[in-house]
Design a protein around this motif. Structure first.
Motif, PDB file in Angstrom:
ATOM      1  N   ALA A  88       0.852  -1.205   0.000  1.00  0.00           N
ATOM      2  CA  ALA A  88       0.000   0.000   0.000  1.00  0.00           C
ATOM      3  C   ALA A  88       0.883   1.247   0.000  1.00  0.00           C
ATOM      4  N   ARG A  89       0.665   2.092  -0.986  1.00  0.00           N
ATOM      5  CA  ARG A  89       1.416   3.346  -1.101  1.00  0.00           C
ATOM      6  C   ARG A  89       0.618   4.320  -1.948  1.00  0.00           C
ATOM      7  N   ARG A  90       0.876   5.592  -1.747  1.00  0.00           N
ATOM      8  CA  ARG A  90       0.164   6.604  -2.519  1.00  0.00           C
ATOM      9  C   ARG A  90       0.857   6.796  -3.859  1.00  0.00           C
ATOM     10  N   THR A  91       0.069   6.687  -4.911  1.00  0.00           N
ATOM     11  CA  THR A  91       0.595   6.979  -6.251  1.00  0.00           C
ATOM     12  C   THR A  91      -0.259   8.077  -6.858  1.00  0.00           C
ATOM     13  N   SER A  92      -1.300   7.707  -7.568  1.00  0.00           N
ATOM     14  CA  SER A  92      -2.173   8.666  -8.221  1.00  0.00           C
ATOM     15  C   SER A  92      -3.612   8.176  -8.103  1.00  0.00           C
ATOM     16  N   PHE A  93      -4.541   9.092  -8.032  1.00  0.00           N
ATOM     17  CA  PHE A  93      -5.947   8.698  -7.930  1.00  0.00           C
ATOM     18  C   PHE A  93      -6.444   7.985  -9.177  1.00  0.00           C
ATOM     19  N   ILE A  94      -5.744   8.158 -10.284  1.00  0.00           N
ATOM     20  CA  ILE A  94      -6.163   7.461 -11.517  1.00  0.00           C
ATOM     21  C   ILE A  94      -5.440   6.131 -11.713  1.00  0.00           C
ATOM     22  N   ASP A  95      -4.537   5.807 -10.792  1.00  0.00           N
ATOM     23  CA  ASP A  95      -3.818   4.531 -10.847  1.00  0.00           C
ATOM     24  C   ASP A  95      -4.700   3.449 -10.218  1.00  0.00           C
ATOM     25  N   PRO A  96      -5.254   2.525 -11.017  1.00  0.00           N
ATOM     26  CA  PRO A  96      -6.147   1.503 -10.453  1.00  0.00           C
ATOM     27  C   PRO A  96      -5.439   0.589  -9.447  1.00  0.00           C
ATOM     28  N   MET A  97      -4.132   0.402  -9.580  1.00  0.00           N
ATOM     29  CA  MET A  97      -3.390  -0.456  -8.655  1.00  0.00           C
ATOM     30  C   MET A  97      -3.329   0.145  -7.242  1.00  0.00           C
ATOM     31  N   GLN A  98      -3.441   1.463  -7.145  1.00  0.00           N
ATOM     32  CA  GLN A  98      -3.432   2.068  -5.815  1.00  0.00           C
ATOM     33  C   GLN A  98      -4.586   1.510  -4.982  1.00  0.00           C
ATOM     34  N   TYR A  99      -5.727   1.296  -5.597  1.00  0.00           N
ATOM     35  CA  TYR A  99      -6.897   0.784  -4.886  1.00  0.00           C
ATOM     36  C   TYR A  99      -6.767  -0.710  -4.597  1.00  0.00           C
ATOM     37  N   VAL A 100      -6.163  -1.446  -5.498  1.00  0.00           N
ATOM     38  CA  VAL A 100      -5.927  -2.880  -5.283  1.00  0.00           C
ATOM     39  C   VAL A 100      -4.944  -3.070  -4.126  1.00  0.00           C
TER      40      VAL A 100
ATOM     41  N   THR B 138      -6.446  -0.038   7.271  1.00  0.00           N
ATOM     42  CA  THR B 138      -5.019   0.197   7.534  1.00  0.00           C
ATOM     43  C   THR B 138      -4.326   0.753   6.294  1.00  0.00           C
ATOM     44  N   GLY B 139      -4.699   0.248   5.126  1.00  0.00           N
ATOM     45  CA  GLY B 139      -4.120   0.770   3.882  1.00  0.00           C
ATOM     46  C   GLY B 139      -4.480   2.226   3.647  1.00  0.00           C
ATOM     47  N   LEU B 140      -5.747   2.577   3.867  1.00  0.00           N
ATOM     48  CA  LEU B 140      -6.184   3.968   3.682  1.00  0.00           C
ATOM     49  C   LEU B 140      -5.460   4.924   4.629  1.00  0.00           C
ATOM     50  N   VAL B 141      -5.318   4.530   5.888  1.00  0.00           N
ATOM     51  CA  VAL B 141      -4.622   5.396   6.848  1.00  0.00           C
ATOM     52  C   VAL B 141      -3.186   5.633   6.395  1.00  0.00           C
ATOM     53  N   LYS B 142      -2.515   4.591   5.940  1.00  0.00           N
ATOM     54  CA  LYS B 142      -1.137   4.754   5.469  1.00  0.00           C
ATOM     55  C   LYS B 142      -1.065   5.666   4.243  1.00  0.00           C
ATOM     56  N   VAL B 143      -1.952   5.440   3.290  1.00  0.00           N
ATOM     57  CA  VAL B 143      -1.925   6.218   2.052  1.00  0.00           C
ATOM     58  C   VAL B 143      -2.268   7.692   2.311  1.00  0.00           C
ATOM     59  N   ILE B 144      -3.226   7.929   3.190  1.00  0.00           N
ATOM     60  CA  ILE B 144      -3.677   9.300   3.447  1.00  0.00           C
ATOM     61  C   ILE B 144      -2.707  10.053   4.360  1.00  0.00           C
ATOM     62  N   PHE B 145      -2.310   9.436   5.465  1.00  0.00           N
ATOM     63  CA  PHE B 145      -1.534  10.159   6.475  1.00  0.00           C
ATOM     64  C   PHE B 145      -0.022   9.929   6.406  1.00  0.00           C
ATOM     65  N   PHE B 146       0.408   8.877   5.733  1.00  0.00           N
ATOM     66  CA  PHE B 146       1.835   8.569   5.617  1.00  0.00           C
ATOM     67  C   PHE B 146       2.159   8.272   4.154  1.00  0.00           C
ATOM     68  N   PRO B 147       2.035   9.269   3.268  1.00  0.00           N
ATOM     69  CA  PRO B 147       2.144   9.009   1.829  1.00  0.00           C
ATOM     70  C   PRO B 147       3.517   8.540   1.367  1.00  0.00           C
ATOM     71  N   GLY B 148       4.555   8.801   2.106  1.00  0.00           N
ATOM     72  CA  GLY B 148       5.892   8.415   1.680  1.00  0.00           C
ATOM     73  C   GLY B 148       6.306   7.025   2.139  1.00  0.00           C
ATOM     74  N   VAL B 149       5.416   6.325   2.831  1.00  0.00           N
ATOM     75  CA  VAL B 149       5.742   5.012   3.396  1.00  0.00           C
ATOM     76  C   VAL B 149       4.983   3.924   2.648  1.00  0.00           C
ATOM     77  N   VAL B 150       5.672   2.811   2.361  1.00  0.00           N
ATOM     78  CA  VAL B 150       5.020   1.653   1.751  1.00  0.00           C
ATOM     79  C   VAL B 150       4.657   0.687   2.872  1.00  0.00           C
ATOM     80  N   LEU B 151       3.375   0.312   2.927  1.00  0.00           N
ATOM     81  CA  LEU B 151       2.896  -0.590   3.961  1.00  0.00           C
ATOM     82  C   LEU B 151       2.852  -2.016   3.436  1.00  0.00           C
ATOM     83  N   VAL B 152       3.513  -2.937   4.146  1.00  0.00           N
ATOM     84  CA  VAL B 152       3.439  -4.366   3.824  1.00  0.00           C
ATOM     85  C   VAL B 152       3.268  -5.138   5.124  1.00  0.00           C
ATOM     86  N   GLY B 153       2.648  -6.303   5.022  1.00  0.00           N
ATOM     87  CA  GLY B 153       2.524  -7.197   6.164  1.00  0.00           C
ATOM     88  C   GLY B 153       1.102  -7.330   6.668  1.00  0.00           C
TER      89      GLY B 153
END
Length: 196
Positions: free
Chosen positions: A45-57, A106-121
């Motif tokens: 989980a990481r922030r990319t672009s709102f038009i990137d469909p993989m961001q939602y996956v 958990t993915g949304l919180v990471k993407v919204i509040f911690f955009p520079g961090v990639v969440l795994v696990g």
């Protein structure tokens, strides 16, 4: 004397499939060089672009990706120990739903509040299961002290560790997972009491 047949019981299909899929992702990540496919960047989980469909996956798939075998074993040892009890108590369908919701939150919180961090696990899922498991002994009109102690110890420890420890552990995912487990435990348990 009757001879007993021994059989392996596939007692918890959701937990078993989650374990197998995450292991397959880990093995693929270990086999394929990052220069060909970086699994962490593909499914974490990481922030990319709102038009990137993989961001939602990735808001869901991040629970399948682990940094290494120790990370995987640490999460899935707990999931395999606690998950079957939760799946038996609440059902496979509900477990799929609450696992997906916990991954999403958990993915949304990471993407919204911690955009520079990639969440795994899957540690958010671990904490959700721990809190939900503590609700299995609740009787009508009574809240066991063990439920309160589990919430205080697990979530409190994560808050303290988050404040005073600098590491790569996503404490916020643990806290959110635990809160999701507490909410699901209350909701599903209160529905069960009303139907009894």
């Amino acid at each position: 004397m009757k001879k007993r047949n021994f059989a392996i019981d596939l007692n918890s299909p959701v937990i078993l499939w989650l374990t197998i899929i995450a292991l397959a992702v880990l093995v693929i990540d270990m086999i394929i060089p990052d220069r060909i496919v970086n699994i962490v960047m593909l499914l974490g989980a990481r922030r990319t672009s709102f038009i990137d469909p993989m961001q939602y996956v990735r808001l869901f798939t991040h629970v399948l990706v682990h940094a290494d075998i120790a990370h995987y074993v640490g999460n899935f040892m707990m999931i395999l120990a606690i998950g079957p009890m939760v799946e038996e108590k609440y059902g496979s369908g509900r477990l799929v739903l609450i696992t997906a919701i916990t991954a999403l939150v958990t993915g949304l919180v990471k993407v919204i509040f911690f955009p520079g961090v990639v969440l795994v696990g899957a540690s958010g899922i671990v904490f959700m299961l721990i809190l939900m498991a503590s609700f299995t002994n609740i009787r009508q009109g009574r809240l066991p002290i063990t439920v309160l102690l589990v919430a205080i110890l697990y979530i409190g420890n994560e808050v303290i560790q988050g404040l005073f420890t600098a590491d790569n552990v996503s404490r916020i995912s643990h806290i959110i997972g635990g809160l999701c487990g507490a909410v699901f435990g209350v909701v599903f348990h209160s529905k069960k009491l009303k139907s009894d």
